[in-house]
Design a protein around this motif. Structure first.
Motif, PDB file in Angstrom:
ATOM      1  N   GLY A   1     -13.631   3.477  96.534  1.00 28.46           N
ATOM      2  CA  GLY A   1     -12.756   4.273  97.380  1.00 28.46           C
ATOM      3  C   GLY A   1     -13.050   4.213  98.861  1.00 28.46           C
ATOM      4  O   GLY A   1     -12.529   5.033  99.626  1.00 28.46           O
TER       5      GLY A   1
ATOM      6  N   THR B   1      -5.825   2.863  96.541  1.00 23.38           N
ATOM      7  CA  THR B   1      -5.678   3.985  95.591  1.00 23.38           C
ATOM      8  C   THR B   1      -6.962   4.221  94.802  1.00 23.38           C
ATOM      9  O   THR B   1      -7.001   5.101  93.946  1.00 23.38           O
ATOM     10  N   GLU B   2      -7.995   3.475  95.079  1.00 23.61           N
ATOM     11  CA  GLU B   2      -9.248   3.570  94.347  1.00 23.61           C
ATOM     12  C   GLU B   2      -9.884   4.959  94.558  1.00 23.61           C
ATOM     13  O   GLU B   2      -9.904   5.490  95.668  1.00 23.61           O
ATOM     14  N   GLU B   3     -10.391   5.549  93.478  1.00 22.21           N
ATOM     15  CA  GLU B   3     -10.949   6.901  93.559  1.00 22.21           C
ATOM     16  C   GLU B   3     -12.242   6.904  94.377  1.00 22.21           C
ATOM     17  O   GLU B   3     -13.061   6.003  94.271  1.00 22.21           O
ATOM     18  N   ARG B   4     -12.387   7.944  95.179  1.00 23.01           N
ATOM     19  CA  ARG B   4     -13.578   8.101  96.019  1.00 23.01           C
ATOM     20  C   ARG B   4     -14.485   9.151  95.410  1.00 23.01           C
ATOM     21  O   ARG B   4     -14.081  10.297  95.200  1.00 23.01           O
ATOM     22  N   TYR B   5     -15.722   8.761  95.086  1.00 24.43           N
ATOM     23  CA  TYR B   5     -16.704   9.682  94.505  1.00 24.43           C
ATOM     24  C   TYR B   5     -17.656  10.119  95.616  1.00 24.43           C
ATOM     25  O   TYR B   5     -18.670   9.477  95.886  1.00 24.43           O
TER      26      TYR B   5
ATOM     27  N   LYS C   1      -9.802   3.742 100.558  1.00 22.26           N
ATOM     28  CA  LYS C   1      -8.698   4.540 100.029  1.00 22.26           C
ATOM     29  C   LYS C   1      -7.804   5.034 101.175  1.00 22.26           C
ATOM     30  O   LYS C   1      -8.278   5.521 102.197  1.00 22.26           O
TER      31      LYS C   1
END
Length: 596
Positions: A430, A397-401, A433
């Motif tokens: 991410g 669930t880690e945000e992808r930048y 993710k």
């Protein structure tokens, strides 16, 4: 290729080519960034695999009976008797009384030294006159082979020490083949040119003249002095402990260069089962059996428990067979039953008792379930599981930048170390993710906890029966919660049923306990991750991301070769331009001279 850098045109050709190459290099930077991202992703996969493997390994303990059926034992007087219960022990009480502990056989020698006290660290040969009982040597013939001198020296060592029956002369051949006879003398003082002294204790020869390197001392014979003896002890079945099957004894042999400490150490380290030591204060040797009990021969129960053979033991060390204090068995009553044991530590019905002292009054030992320890083991396992799924959920669930890619060398130069660190932190975020392997693995692990275990016959059929439920907080994503009171009650009521719920071993998945399913699911996830990200010991050809990295390395190599060609082409073009300008300038100067 000669490069002309703007002398004629006045242009900064170096900078122009550099700027042009930056544009040409942009696709290469993209490939390198993609490679870096793939390496980060590979490393994050491997980190997840490390956590999964650690969890799988720790889960093994949850398949063991000792985790659930922990027993605790208590003694009313631990100065008299202690006890340890295994999982096979039943809940019971034992009363021990009229206890006489087992003892070990021992033998104490008479005084070993004569008028001069022996030094146990010095060789037997050097102290043969110090033993009150004297030393009777045995001899064996040694045929010394020729010795080639390693360097210019007056000293050469024989292969053995503690020697006698020496030759009267020794022959040495020099490097030219000439022979010299050296007379053996009794002292190293005032050696003549053709004399040699042989130290009988060490076997070192001292020549009256220096021997040249590669000279050869011819071989000769002499006698080596040694002592030998045998010890016979018996195991609890009355069988001799031996290295001589024919005679059923343990044999020992020591040449005269060995010390009394060497003799004692060898006995102690042998399988004869004796602990020996020399006490300089009393000047006596003591032999003690390492095992307690009445350990005698099965064919001669009245015989000695440590049978000693050889003059060295009986005369030199003054160990008299008749002085042996025999070992005895432990005798005691347990719950009114009179019995014996060879050792002071013994096991009855899964309970290991250790006698600490003699006593007559009853001492009570109780064995009961230790549910607190079992509860703690289950809590620790659930905690590890919660930590694992929290980490895995965090990754998927880690945000992808996506605006933050790996930094190129040029980009990094424009940032401080702190800024580069913060940038890379976002660039690494991410990468896993919504990863299908981790997501499917998590779903399978959650299913393992709540799918019914078929074939259970005990009190408890599902986790909620023993106080383990899922957190009601949706954000916890499947975290488990334990009602310790309910779990403890379940373990006290039916520990076998709790164990079966976790660790039942079935032929099908539905018939296997929760922990066995979890270990299989985790192993499957680990295998799939390895197929994608490999292990640190694997080559890139063995896993998917590795093959991708290999392809990118090939692309980078080809692109770098192409860039060299492009840069050379630019320089050829600019060099041609410079030459053309130079030629034009030269022609203009010539024309101007005609019109001047």
């Amino acid at each position: 290729m000669v490069r002309i850098g703007g002398l004629a045109s006045g242009m900064d050709i170096d900078q122009i080519v550099s700027d042009l190459m930056k544009a040409e290099r942009m696709p290469l930077d993209k490939i390198k960034q993609k490679k870096q991202t793939t390496e980060w992703q590979r490393d994050q996969y491997r980190e997840m695999n490390r956590l999964l493997t650690e969890f799988r390994d720790s889960a093994f303990n949850m398949t063991l009976q000792s985790t659930y059926m922990v027993k605790s034992s208590s003694s009313a007087d631990e100065s008299k008797v202690t006890a340890t219960a295994t999982t096979s022990a039943g809940n019971a009480s034992y009363t021990l009384s009229n206890v006489t502990m087992a003892t070990a056989a021992k033998n104490i020698s008479g005084a070993v030294s004569g008028t001069t006290k022996i030094d146990p660290s010095k060789s037997l040969w050097s102290q043969q006159s110090a033993f009150s009982g004297g030393l009777t040597w045995q001899t064996k013939t040694i045929n010394q082979s020729a010795i080639t001198v390693a360097s210019d020296t007056t000293k050469v060592s024989l292969g053995k020490g503690a020697i006698s029956n020496l030759p009267t002369s020794i022959t040495v051949n020099d490097t030219d083949g000439a022979s010299t006879n050296y007379t053996v003398v009794n002292s190293a003082d005032n050696l003549g040119e053709n004399d040699v002294f042989i130290d009988a204790a060490t076997g070192e020869m001292t020549f009256g003249t220096q021997l040249a390197k590669d000279s050869v001392v011819q071989g000769f014979g002499y006698e080596q002095n040694y002592v030998s003896f045998a010890i016979i002890t018996y195991d609890e079945n009355g069988k001799a402990i031996e290295d001589d099957q024919k005679n059923g004894k343990m044999n020992f042999e020591f040449d005269g260069t060995k010390s009394l400490n060497d003799v004692i150490s060898t006995i102690n380290n042998s399988k004869v089962g004796i602990s020996a030591f020399y006490d300089s204060g009393t000047d006596k040797i003591m032999f003690t059996r390492k095992d307690t009990g009445e350990l005698t021969s099965s064919t001669d129960a009245a015989g000695p428990q440590m049978k000693l053979e050889g003059d060295f033991l009986t005369q030199t060390l003054k160990l008299d067979q008749t002085n042996e204090q025999s070992g005895t068995d432990a005798t005691f009553e347990i719950n009114g039953l009179q019995t014996t044991r060879k050792s002071n530590t013994f096991t009855i019905s899964g309970v290991s008792f250790t006698l600490q002292d003699n006593f007559t009054a009853p001492v009570r030992v109780n064995v009961s379930n230790n549910t607190d320890k079992a509860v703690e083991s289950i809590k620790n396992f659930v905690t590890k599981y919660n930590e694992l799924i929290a980490t895995l959920n965090g990754k998927i669930t880690e945000e992808r930048y996506r605006d933050y890619g790996p930094l190129t060398d040029a980009q990094r130069e424009g940032l401080t170390d702190k800024q580069a660190e913060q940038w890379e932190e976002k660039a690494k975020s991410g990468l896993l993710k919504n990863d299908s392997i981790l997501s499917n693995g998590l779903n399978q692990m959650r299913s393992n906890w709540y799918s019914a275990v078929s074939g259970l016959t005990g009190e408890f059929k599902q986790l909620t029966d023993i106080g383990i439920t899922t957190s009601t907080n949706y954000m916890d994503r499947g975290k488990l919660v334990i009602n310790e009171t309910k779990l403890k009650e379940a373990l006290e009521k039916d520990p076998q049923s709790v164990m079966d719920l976790f660790s039942k071993n079935g032929e099908t998945t539905s018939g296997k306990g929760i922990v066995r399913r979890l270990r299989e699911s985790v192993a499957d996830t680990v295998s799939k991750i390895e197929q994608r990200a490999g292990r640190s010991t694997w080559t890139n050809t063995q896993f998917v991301l590795g093959r991708n990295l290999r392809d990118m390395d090939d692309q980078i190599s080809r692109f770098e070769s192409r860039l060299v060609q492009v840069e050379d082409r630019y320089w050829r073009q600019f060099t041609a331009m410079e030459k053309a300008i130079q030629n034009s300038n030269a022609q203009s100067m010539q024309l101007s001279q005609y019109f001047a």
